[in-house]
Design a protein around this motif. Structure first.
Motif, PDB file in Angstrom:
ATOM      1  N   UNK A   1       0.571  -2.095   3.995  1.00  0.00           N
ATOM      2  CA  UNK A   1       1.024  -1.540   5.275  1.00  0.00           C
ATOM      3  C   UNK A   1       2.514  -1.758   5.470  1.00  0.00           C
ATOM      4  N   UNK A   2       2.999  -2.925   5.091  1.00  0.00           N
ATOM      5  CA  UNK A   2       4.426  -3.222   5.226  1.00  0.00           C
ATOM      6  C   UNK A   2       5.265  -2.331   4.314  1.00  0.00           C
TER       7      UNK A   2
ATOM      8  N   UNK B   1      -3.920  -9.827  -0.853  1.00  0.00           N
ATOM      9  CA  UNK B   1      -2.459  -9.856  -0.710  1.00  0.00           C
ATOM     10  C   UNK B   1      -1.891  -8.449  -0.863  1.00  0.00           C
ATOM     11  N   UNK B   2      -2.444  -7.661  -1.768  1.00  0.00           N
ATOM     12  CA  UNK B   2      -2.001  -6.272  -1.934  1.00  0.00           C
ATOM     13  C   UNK B   2      -2.306  -5.479  -0.675  1.00  0.00           C
ATOM     14  N   UNK B   3      -3.485  -5.685  -0.104  1.00  0.00           N
ATOM     15  CA  UNK B   3      -3.844  -5.005   1.152  1.00  0.00           C
ATOM     16  C   UNK B   3      -2.850  -5.352   2.260  1.00  0.00           C
TER      17      UNK B   3
ATOM     18  N   UNK C   1      -6.364   4.909  -4.035  1.00  0.00           N
ATOM     19  CA  UNK C   1      -7.370   4.044  -4.640  1.00  0.00           C
ATOM     20  C   UNK C   1      -6.745   3.321  -5.824  1.00  0.00           C
ATOM     21  N   UNK C   2      -6.796   2.001  -5.782  1.00  0.00           N
ATOM     22  CA  UNK C   2      -6.295   1.171  -6.869  1.00  0.00           C
ATOM     23  C   UNK C   2      -7.455   0.496  -7.572  1.00  0.00           C
ATOM     24  N   UNK C   3      -7.263   0.227  -8.840  1.00  0.00           N
ATOM     25  CA  UNK C   3      -8.203  -0.581  -9.613  1.00  0.00           C
ATOM     26  C   UNK C   3      -7.457  -1.863  -9.966  1.00  0.00           C
ATOM     27  N   UNK C   4      -7.953  -2.991  -9.466  1.00  0.00           N
ATOM     28  CA  UNK C   4      -7.319  -4.291  -9.691  1.00  0.00           C
ATOM     29  C   UNK C   4      -8.383  -5.227 -10.264  1.00  0.00           C
ATOM     30  N   UNK C   5      -8.342  -5.440 -11.560  1.00  0.00           N
ATOM     31  CA  UNK C   5      -9.342  -6.264 -12.238  1.00  0.00           C
ATOM     32  C   UNK C   5      -9.342  -7.698 -11.742  1.00  0.00           C
ATOM     33  N   UNK C   6     -10.506  -8.286 -11.729  1.00  0.00           N
ATOM     34  CA  UNK C   6     -10.660  -9.664 -11.233  1.00  0.00           C
ATOM     35  C   UNK C   6      -9.980 -10.699 -12.122  1.00  0.00           C
TER      36      UNK C   6
ATOM     37  N   UNK D   1       2.526  -9.867  -5.802  1.00  0.00           N
ATOM     38  CA  UNK D   1       1.798  -8.741  -5.221  1.00  0.00           C
ATOM     39  C   UNK D   1       2.730  -7.850  -4.396  1.00  0.00           C
ATOM     40  N   UNK D   2       3.738  -8.445  -3.752  1.00  0.00           N
ATOM     41  CA  UNK D   2       4.692  -7.660  -2.960  1.00  0.00           C
ATOM     42  C   UNK D   2       5.457  -6.692  -3.859  1.00  0.00           C
TER      43      UNK D   2
END
Length: 113
Positions: free
Chosen positions: A46-47, A40-42, A27-32, A3-4
């Motif tokens: 910020x970093x 983890x993306x959230x 806005x991202x679309x990240x399928x389940x 994810x990083x």
């Protein structure tokens, strides 16, 4: 944690497209069923956005549910995992038709008025 790396790529792509303008929202679309963890993306966002036009931007993540279509009977069903049998005919031939997405859906930049 991949994810990083993915978040770094998203920040780089959006920064390039923003052409120096301040980015307010992404806005991202990240399928389940993508294998990615939205939380983890959230956390990484910020970093990764520090010192870029995205610093302070709001990150919205849409998580489309998984959907599969049976190759035997043609029925479509919600999926919570990428493998399984068709609930209608029990054939092991479900093909994923939604839920593996990873898209930068939109970005909002500060207007220069």
């Amino acid at each position: 944690m991949h994810e990083l790396g993915i978040t770094r790529s998203v920040v780089a792509i959006v920064s390039e497209r923003a052409q120096g303008q301040k980015v307010l929202r992404v806005t991202l679309e990240v399928g389940r069923l993508s294998g990615l963890m939205a939380e983890a993306i959230r956390f990484c966002f910020d970093l990764c956005s520090e010192g870029t036009p995205l610093q302070g931007a709001v990150l919205e993540i849409i998580e489309p549910e998984g959907r599969g279509r049976c190759g035997a009977c043609g029925s479509e069903h919600a999926l919570t995992m990428p493998l399984g049998r068709c609930p209608a005919c029990h054939a092991p031939s479900l093909r994923i038709v939604a839920g593996e997405e990873l898209k930068i859906r939109e970005m909002e930049v500060e207007s220069c008025v």
